[in-house]
Design an enzyme around this catalytic site. Structure first.
Site, mmCIF file in Angstrom:
data_model
loop_
_atom_site.group_PDB
_atom_site.id
_atom_site.type_symbol
_atom_site.label_atom_id
_atom_site.label_comp_id
_atom_site.label_asym_id
_atom_site.label_seq_id
_atom_site.Cartn_x
_atom_site.Cartn_y
_atom_site.Cartn_z
ATOM 1 N N GLU A 56 102.776 -24.296 81.911
ATOM 2 C CA GLU A 56 103.774 -24.937 81.689
ATOM 3 C C GLU A 56 104.936 -23.610 81.388
ATOM 4 O O GLU A 56 105.747 -23.856 81.580
ATOM 5 C CB GLU A 56 103.692 -25.923 80.672
ATOM 6 C CG GLU A 56 103.072 -27.375 81.563
ATOM 7 C CD GLU A 56 101.762 -26.853 80.281
ATOM 8 O OE1 GLU A 56 100.942 -28.354 80.681
ATOM 9 O OE2 GLU A 56 101.248 -26.081 80.559
ATOM 10 N N CYS A 79 100.405 -30.477 77.021
ATOM 11 C CA CYS A 79 99.544 -30.722 75.631
ATOM 12 C C CYS A 79 100.812 -30.008 73.820
ATOM 13 O O CYS A 79 101.547 -29.967 74.379
ATOM 14 C CB CYS A 79 98.455 -29.143 74.945
ATOM 15 S SG CYS A 79 99.309 -27.805 74.724
ATOM 16 N N CYS A 89 102.754 -27.271 73.718
ATOM 17 C CA CYS A 89 103.617 -27.159 75.774
ATOM 18 C C CYS A 89 104.608 -27.725 75.575
ATOM 19 O O CYS A 89 105.841 -28.065 75.775
ATOM 20 C CB CYS A 89 102.636 -27.742 76.518
ATOM 21 S SG CYS A 89 101.501 -26.024 77.169
ATOM 22 N N ALA A 159 69.280 -23.821 98.674
ATOM 23 C CA ALA A 159 69.318 -23.253 100.038
ATOM 24 C C ALA A 159 68.167 -23.477 100.045
ATOM 25 O O ALA A 159 67.301 -23.262 99.903
ATOM 26 C CB ALA A 159 69.340 -21.772 99.854
ATOM 27 N N TRP A 175 65.043 -14.206 102.799
ATOM 28 C CA TRP A 175 65.856 -14.904 102.799
ATOM 29 C C TRP A 175 66.497 -15.973 104.129
ATOM 30 O O TRP A 175 66.230 -15.613 105.116
ATOM 31 C CB TRP A 175 67.433 -14.231 102.671
ATOM 32 C CG TRP A 175 67.280 -13.402 101.493
ATOM 33 C CD1 TRP A 175 67.375 -11.474 101.503
ATOM 34 C CD2 TRP A 175 67.607 -13.656 100.201
ATOM 35 N NE1 TRP A 175 67.385 -10.892 100.771
ATOM 36 C CE2 TRP A 175 67.824 -12.374 99.488
ATOM 37 C CE3 TRP A 175 67.865 -14.077 99.518
ATOM 38 C CZ2 TRP A 175 68.143 -11.669 97.884
ATOM 39 C CZ3 TRP A 175 67.813 -14.057 98.318
ATOM 40 C CH2 TRP A 175 68.658 -13.149 97.623
ATOM 41 N N ARG A 189 77.993 -18.767 90.960
ATOM 42 C CA ARG A 189 77.331 -18.524 89.512
ATOM 43 C C ARG A 189 78.805 -18.305 88.511
ATOM 44 O O ARG A 189 79.036 -18.441 87.014
ATOM 45 C CB ARG A 189 76.628 -17.801 89.616
ATOM 46 C CG ARG A 189 75.559 -17.617 90.159
ATOM 47 C CD ARG A 189 73.956 -16.620 89.956
ATOM 48 N NE ARG A 189 72.842 -16.620 90.316
ATOM 49 C CZ ARG A 189 72.775 -15.852 90.780
ATOM 50 N NH1 ARG A 189 72.082 -14.567 90.621
ATOM 51 N NH2 ARG A 189 71.150 -15.847 91.767
ATOM 52 N N LEU A 209 70.339 -13.097 87.831
ATOM 53 C CA LEU A 209 71.129 -14.456 88.225
ATOM 54 C C LEU A 209 72.904 -13.902 87.497
ATOM 55 O O LEU A 209 73.357 -14.866 86.911
ATOM 56 C CB LEU A 209 70.544 -15.303 86.722
ATOM 57 C CG LEU A 209 69.565 -15.977 87.224
ATOM 58 C CD1 LEU A 209 68.614 -16.763 85.479
ATOM 59 C CD2 LEU A 209 68.947 -16.621 88.355
ATOM 60 N N ARG A 212 77.753 -11.370 90.211
ATOM 61 C CA ARG A 212 78.238 -10.286 91.433
ATOM 62 C C ARG A 212 79.484 -10.877 92.636
ATOM 63 O O ARG A 212 79.845 -10.339 93.031
ATOM 64 C CB ARG A 212 77.029 -10.302 92.161
ATOM 65 C CG ARG A 212 76.096 -9.692 91.965
ATOM 66 C CD ARG A 212 74.845 -9.659 92.640
ATOM 67 N NE ARG A 212 73.740 -10.168 92.234
ATOM 68 C CZ ARG A 212 72.496 -10.136 93.580
ATOM 69 N NH1 ARG A 212 71.908 -9.485 93.815
ATOM 70 N NH2 ARG A 212 71.014 -10.135 92.224
#
Length: 375
Positions: A56, A79, A89, A159, A175, A189, A209, A212
Site C-alpha cells: 500500500e 496493518c 499502513c 513424483a 528420473w 522449494r 536440496l 536452483r
C-alpha cells in the site's frame, strides 16, 4: 454490477502483483496494491521481501497527490501496528486522501484483524471487503496457518509413476519425471521455507536440496533422523550453503553424534518420540516456533506415510509420469499399513490438474472428514 466487475478486475491485478514475491516475503504475507481513479490505474505496488515497504505504501508513494479521491485495491487488510522494520499502513492511507478502499481479506494476525478496517472507516473512507477472498486466502495459505496456529503449512510433494511407484526394487528413481516437472519441483522449494526429507533419502541420494531458481532462495533442509545416521560429510552440511540445516531427532539420541553434527554445522532439534520415532506434530510445532512458515516434504515412502498418519499435511502435489513400474517389489509412494475400510482413505479437495511437459501435475488439499461426513 459494473462496480463489482471493476472491483474484481483490479483486485485480480493486485493479486498478480502479490504473486511476484512468491518465496521472498516470509514470515510476512504476499500483498499487492493498485491505486485507481476514474477507471484508470494510477500506480501499483507489491511487498517485495520481508523488511521492505508494504504494498500500500509503495503504491501510494508512486501515486503522490493523485491518490486523493482515488480507490485503493489491496489483497490484505492494511496493518495498524509497527513491526520491527516497517511502520503501519492504515494511517498512511488515511493521510493520502484515498476515498475508497477495497480489501480482499481481513488480516488473520491478531495484532491487526479488523483494526485496520476500523481505522479507515473512522476516517470516513468507504471500505469494501471480501472481493476475491478465496484467491487471496489461497495465495497466503502458509501465512494464514502459521499466524493462526503457530504451525507451518505443509505440502507433500511426490513424483511417481501411473501405478504409484517412486523407485525400482533396486532403489533407482532418477528420473521418473521429466525435466519440466523437476524444474517445477525446484520452484516449489524456492516458495517454501523448509524442505523435509527422511534419513533414507540422505543416505541413498546425498542431495543438496537447493532450489536452483534464478534470484531465488534455498529452503532450510530438515532431516528426520531418529537414530542420527546423517553423515557429518553429507552435502546438506556443506559450508558453502547459505542456510542452516536442521536435523530432527529424539531426545534419547546419542550425545556424541549430536556434538559431531553440531560441529559440522548442523542445528540438532530434539523432538518428542512416538513409537520410537520422531513425533511429526511436535516437530512441526518446533519448526513453527523457529519461524518456519511453510514446509515442503520431499521424502520417501516412510516419511510420506508418517506425515499423513500424523495429520500434518495440508496439501499434496503429485507429478505423475506416463509409465508403469509394475511389480510388487517396486517402492510405493506411501508406505505403512493400509486402511481396512475405504472410508478411511485420505481424500483431496479443491483439486487442480495441469500438464507439465509429458507429466501430469495434480494439486489438492487434504480433506479432513470423519466417517459421519461421508454419505
Amino acid at each position: 454490477m459494473h462496480q463489482q466487475f471493476l472491483d474484481t478486475k483490479y483486485m485480480h491485478m493486485a493479486l498478480r502483483l502479490a504473486k511476484r514475491a512468491k518465496g521472498l516475503t516470509s514470515p510476512n504475507p504476499m500483498v499487492g496494491a493498485v491505486v485507481v481513479k476514474d477507471d484508470t490505474v494510477i500506480s501499483r505496488g507489491y511487498h517485495q521481501r520481508a523488511g521492505s515497504s508494504h504494498a500500500e505504501v509503495l503504491a501510494l508513494q508512486k501515486a503522490g497527490t493523485k491518490a486523493k479521491g482515488a480507490t485503493l485495491y489491496v489483497t490484505l487488510e492494511p496493518c495498524t501496528h509497527t513491526d520491527k522494520r516497517t511502520p503501519p499502513c492504515a494511517p498512511f492511507i488515511v493521510e493520502s486522501g484515498i476515498k475508497r478502499i477495497v480489501v480482499a481479506m481481513i488480516d488473520p494476525n491478531p495484532k491487526v484483524s479488523g483494526k485496520g478496517i476500523e481505522m479507515l472507516l473512522a476516517a470516513g473512507i468507504d471500505v469494501a471487503t471480501g472481493i476475491c477472498e478465496t484467491e487471496a486466502r489461497r495465495l497466503n495459505e502458509a501465512f494464514i496457518k502459521h499466524i493462526s496456529t503457530g504451525m507451518p503449512f505443509v505440502t507433500l510433494k511426490i513424483a511417481q509413476t501411473l501405478d504409484g511407484k517412486i523407485a525400482t526394487a533396486s532403489g533407482e528413481s532418477k528420473w521418473i519425471t521429466g525435466e519440466p516437472a523437476r524444474l517445477e519441483g525446484y520452484r516449489l522449494r524456492h516458495e517454501n521455507d523448509a524442505v523435509m526429507v527422511g534419513i533414507n533419502t540422505i543416505l541413498a541420494d546425498n542431495p543438496l536440496l537447493t532450489a536452483r531458481v534464478r534470484h531465488g532462495r534455498d529452503p532450510i533442509p530438515v532431516v528426520v533422523d531418529t537414530h542420527l545416521r546423517t553423515p557429518v560429510d553429507a552435502r546438506i552440511l556443506s559450508r558453502e550453503r547459505q542456510v542452516r540445516t536442521i536435523i530432527a531427532t529424539v531426545k534419547t539420541a546419542p550425545g556424541r553424534k549430536i556434538r559431531q553434527l553440531k560441529g559440522a554445522g548442523a542445528e540438532v532439534l530434539l523432538v518428542k518420540s512416538s513409537h520410537g520415532r520422531v513425533e511429526m506434530k511436535d516437530l512441526m510445532k518446533k519448526l513453527g516456533a523457529l519461524g518456519v512458515m511453510s514446509v515442503l516434504i520431499e521424502g520417501g515412502s516412510k516419511i510420506n506415510a508418517s506425515a499423513l498418519a500424523a495429520g500434518i499435511v495440508d496439501k499434496a502435489i503429485l507429478f505423475i509420469a506416463p509409465m508403469f513400474m509394475t511389480g510388487s517389489e517396486a517402492l510405493s509412494c506411501i508406505g505403512g499399513p493400509s486402511p481396512r475400510k475405504l472410508y478411511k482413505a485420505i481424500k483431496l479437495d479443491a483439486i487442480r490438474y495441469r500438464e507439465v511437459g509429458q507429466d501430469l501435475m495434480i494439486e489438492g488439499y487434504i480433506a479432513h472428514k470423519s466417517p459421519k461426513d461421508i454419505s
